[in-house]
Write a protein that holds these residues in place. Structure first.
Motif, PDB file in Angstrom:
ATOM      1  N   ASN A 221      -1.235  11.120  28.598  1.00 20.69           N
ATOM      2  CA  ASN A 221      -1.672   9.192  28.558  1.00 20.69           C
ATOM      3  C   ASN A 221      -3.333   8.487  27.601  1.00 20.69           C
ATOM      4  O   ASN A 221      -3.174   7.701  27.700  1.00 20.69           O
ATOM      5  CB  ASN A 221      -1.567   8.271  29.174  1.00 20.69           C
ATOM      6  CG  ASN A 221       0.426   8.903  29.758  1.00 20.69           C
ATOM      7  OD1 ASN A 221       0.944   8.028  29.692  1.00 20.69           O
ATOM      8  ND2 ASN A 221      -0.059   9.633  30.256  1.00 20.69           N
ATOM      9  N   LEU A 222      -4.244   9.493  27.571  1.00 20.47           N
ATOM     10  CA  LEU A 222      -4.926   9.870  27.613  1.00 20.47           C
ATOM     11  C   LEU A 222      -6.046   8.687  26.516  1.00 20.47           C
ATOM     12  O   LEU A 222      -6.536   7.749  26.089  1.00 20.47           O
ATOM     13  CB  LEU A 222      -6.447  10.435  27.052  1.00 20.47           C
ATOM     14  CG  LEU A 222      -7.685  11.143  27.301  1.00 20.47           C
ATOM     15  CD1 LEU A 222      -8.314   9.475  28.550  1.00 20.47           C
ATOM     16  CD2 LEU A 222      -8.110  12.006  27.462  1.00 20.47           C
ATOM     17  N   ASP A 223      -5.270   9.037  25.409  1.00 21.87           N
ATOM     18  CA  ASP A 223      -4.681   8.405  24.094  1.00 21.87           C
ATOM     19  C   ASP A 223      -4.194   6.752  23.850  1.00 21.87           C
ATOM     20  O   ASP A 223      -5.374   5.707  23.075  1.00 21.87           O
ATOM     21  CB  ASP A 223      -4.448   9.233  22.469  1.00 21.87           C
ATOM     22  CG  ASP A 223      -5.344   9.910  22.195  1.00 21.87           C
ATOM     23  OD1 ASP A 223      -6.101  10.410  22.602  1.00 21.87           O
ATOM     24  OD2 ASP A 223      -4.812  11.068  22.250  1.00 21.87           O
ATOM     25  N   ALA A 224      -3.346   6.626  24.417  1.00 22.90           N
ATOM     26  CA  ALA A 224      -3.199   5.253  24.423  1.00 22.90           C
ATOM     27  C   ALA A 224      -3.861   5.012  25.829  1.00 22.90           C
ATOM     28  O   ALA A 224      -3.371   3.231  25.526  1.00 22.90           O
ATOM     29  CB  ALA A 224      -1.636   5.423  25.022  1.00 22.90           C
ATOM     30  N   GLY A 225      -4.352   4.691  26.561  1.00 21.18           N
ATOM     31  CA  GLY A 225      -4.978   4.126  27.897  1.00 21.18           C
ATOM     32  C   GLY A 225      -4.326   4.393  28.388  1.00 21.18           C
ATOM     33  O   GLY A 225      -3.355   4.756  29.154  1.00 21.18           O
ATOM     34  N   LEU A 226      -5.879   5.240  30.048  1.00 21.94           N
ATOM     35  CA  LEU A 226      -5.118   5.251  30.827  1.00 21.94           C
ATOM     36  C   LEU A 226      -6.720   4.717  32.533  1.00 21.94           C
ATOM     37  O   LEU A 226      -7.418   5.084  31.861  1.00 21.94           O
ATOM     38  CB  LEU A 226      -5.807   7.019  30.802  1.00 21.94           C
ATOM     39  CG  LEU A 226      -5.728   7.858  32.262  1.00 21.94           C
ATOM     40  CD1 LEU A 226      -4.185   8.044  32.908  1.00 21.94           C
ATOM     41  CD2 LEU A 226      -5.362   9.397  31.934  1.00 21.94           C
ATOM     42  N   THR A 227      -6.092   4.764  32.964  1.00 20.47           N
ATOM     43  CA  THR A 227      -6.441   4.240  34.392  1.00 20.47           C
ATOM     44  C   THR A 227      -6.531   5.333  35.542  1.00 20.47           C
ATOM     45  O   THR A 227      -5.742   5.215  36.170  1.00 20.47           O
ATOM     46  CB  THR A 227      -6.369   2.625  34.513  1.00 20.47           C
ATOM     47  OG1 THR A 227      -6.663   1.739  33.303  1.00 20.47           O
ATOM     48  CG2 THR A 227      -7.249   2.406  36.120  1.00 20.47           C
ATOM     49  N   VAL A 228      -7.405   5.659  35.967  1.00 15.60           N
ATOM     50  CA  VAL A 228      -7.304   6.472  36.942  1.00 15.60           C
ATOM     51  C   VAL A 228      -8.261   6.150  38.034  1.00 15.60           C
ATOM     52  O   VAL A 228      -9.630   5.662  37.864  1.00 15.60           O
ATOM     53  CB  VAL A 228      -8.092   8.043  36.554  1.00 15.60           C
ATOM     54  CG1 VAL A 228      -7.752   8.834  37.717  1.00 15.60           C
ATOM     55  CG2 VAL A 228      -7.503   8.355  35.310  1.00 15.60           C
ATOM     56  N   PHE A 229      -7.525   6.335  39.487  1.00 16.40           N
ATOM     57  CA  PHE A 229      -8.339   6.154  40.708  1.00 16.40           C
ATOM     58  C   PHE A 229      -8.402   7.159  41.412  1.00 16.40           C
ATOM     59  O   PHE A 229      -7.014   7.910  41.677  1.00 16.40           O
ATOM     60  CB  PHE A 229      -7.316   5.056  41.138  1.00 16.40           C
ATOM     61  CG  PHE A 229      -7.166   3.877  41.241  1.00 16.40           C
ATOM     62  CD1 PHE A 229      -7.397   2.595  40.804  1.00 16.40           C
ATOM     63  CD2 PHE A 229      -5.754   3.818  39.966  1.00 16.40           C
ATOM     64  CE1 PHE A 229      -7.598   1.618  39.935  1.00 16.40           C
ATOM     65  CE2 PHE A 229      -5.723   2.269  39.178  1.00 16.40           C
ATOM     66  CZ  PHE A 229      -6.390   1.734  39.563  1.00 16.40           C
ATOM     67  N   CYS A 230      -9.905   7.657  41.531  1.00 18.97           N
ATOM     68  CA  CYS A 230     -10.108   8.899  41.981  1.00 18.97           C
ATOM     69  C   CYS A 230     -10.597   9.144  43.632  1.00 18.97           C
ATOM     70  O   CYS A 230     -12.215   8.026  43.941  1.00 18.97           O
ATOM     71  CB  CYS A 230     -11.156   9.913  41.288  1.00 18.97           C
ATOM     72  SG  CYS A 230     -11.704  11.185  41.743  1.00 18.97           S
TER      73      CYS A 230
END
Length: 389
Positions: A221-230
């Motif tokens: 999903n990185l190229d299309a857009g990605l939000t990560v909560f770490c």
């Protein structure tokens, strides 16, 4: 009603009407539309759109864009930089503070150091993502980057457009030189998500992604857009006894629950409270959570617990990674009573019952939940009622 009281109420009503108009006016801006009215910035406008910086500028508030005319852009393009490097250079020209033309000549002590969107990407080493603004003699204002020996390469030309304290667009004479910004930049698909997290306090969570294969889903999903909560390392380490009791499929779902398949800047999260689907969402299971905010504090809430965003680890559209003070616990995997009985790591911070963010969210159900427009409508109604008596 006595004439004096009626006059006072009339003025109060007028004041409330003016306030109501100001609170309902949209502060939204569109950098592309603004610059479209000025053909001398057509190349600059084109690259803001191509690099997706325009979308990020439109999401932000209290921002200053140092615009380059077509001649200055031609000089930049002659360096034959990649599109992703050009994005870094142009992001150095977006200040995350408001500087109108008047403020430039009212800087305390004549000089100011301000952060930029390049600094926010996490790619800027040290203070290389900062710009120095200096009020020079003779009414001139100089601009220069911190990693360029403090040289003021460019100077203020004119104000292109200003929406006070929202967005200011100022033309400068030439692009700002920065070896750090002009360094070769990897394409988004070449960014190593787990490596980025490992280097900035999220190694434990990164290791779990790799061990379960969840990192592959994130990378898809990185190229299309990605939000990560770490969750940070101390938080994950404290949660490990509970994590080890999960089955392999549940471990995978839990990790995917910490990702959203779309780029969500902090400004967007603050403006768009509500339910969010995650990478773990499928037809059978929702695996969603609710975004809430109280002032500058943004929280992620499930029926099990509430976590708080404590910082931004990486922000480079289409990827953004936030740090959390707790592991997100979906209702599909945990019950509230289980969460209360879970391990209490010292680094996990205060419990959900005493979490100030939770209390702020609860206040939204009371009088504190009234926004400015509702309050104005109520007061206007009362005043009109009194005047009609």
């Amino acid at each position: 009603m006595p004439p004096l009281a009626r006059t006072a109420l009339f003025h109060l009503l007028l004041l409330l009407f003016v306030f109501s108009s100001s609170t309902t006016t949209s502060n939204a801006h569109n950098i592309t539309r603004i610059l479209a009215k000025h053909p001398e910035f057509s190349t600059f406008n084109h690259y803001l759109t191509t690099t997706h910086l325009a979308a990020e500028i439109n999401r932000r508030r209290t921002i200053t864009v140092l615009a380059l005319d077509n001649a200055a852009m031609s000089s930049l393009l002659s360096k034959h930089l990649s599109l992703y490097t050009i994005k870094n250079v142009l992001s150095l020209h977006v200040l995350v503070d408001y500087f109108g033309s008047k403020k430039l000549h009212q800087i305390t002590n004549g000089t100011a150091l301000t952060s930029t969107m390049f600094q926010a990407t996490g790619a800027a080493a040290g203070s290389s993502g900062y710009v120095n603004i200096t009020d020079l003699k003779g009414g001139k204002v100089g601009f220069g980057t911190e990693d360029n020996d403090s040289k003021l390469d460019a100077h203020y030309v004119k104000s292109v457009a200003e929406i006070p304290y929202n967005i200011s667009i100022l033309q400068i004479s030439q692009f700002l030189n920065s070896a750090e910004a002009e360094a070769p930049t990897a394409e988004p698909s070449q960014l190593n998500l787990t490596e980025i997290m490992s280097k900035q306090g999220c190694k434990a969570f990164s290791d779990l992604l790799k061990a379960t294969g969840a990192d592959a889903k994130f990378n898809e999903n990185l190229d299309a857009g990605l939000t990560v909560f770490c969750p940070t390392d101390p938080v994950v380490n404290g949660f490990m006894p509970k994590y080890k009791n999960l089955t392999a499929p549940k471990k995978l779902s839990l990790l995917l629950y910490h990702g959203i398949p779309v780029y969500q800047s902090l400004q967007v999260l603050k403006a768009n409270n509500g339910i969010m689907n995650t990478l773990a969402t499928d037809g059978a299971n929702k695996f969603d959570f609710t975004v809430q905010n109280s002032g500058e504090v943004v929280t992620l809430k499930t029926k099990v617990m509430t976590a708080k965003i404590t910082g931004t680890l990486k922000d480079e559209e289409p990827l953004i990674v936030y740090k959390l003070d707790k592991v997100l616990l979906p209702t599909e995997l945990f019950k509230p009573v289980e969460a209360a009985e879970g391990p209490k790591a010292a680094a996990d911070g205060p419990s959900a019952e005493s979490d100030p963010a939770d209390q702020a969210a609860d206040n939204e159900n009371g009088v504190a939940g009234l926004d400015g427009r509702r309050l104005v409508i109520v007061l206007l109604s009362l005043c009109i009622g009194v005047l009609l008596m």
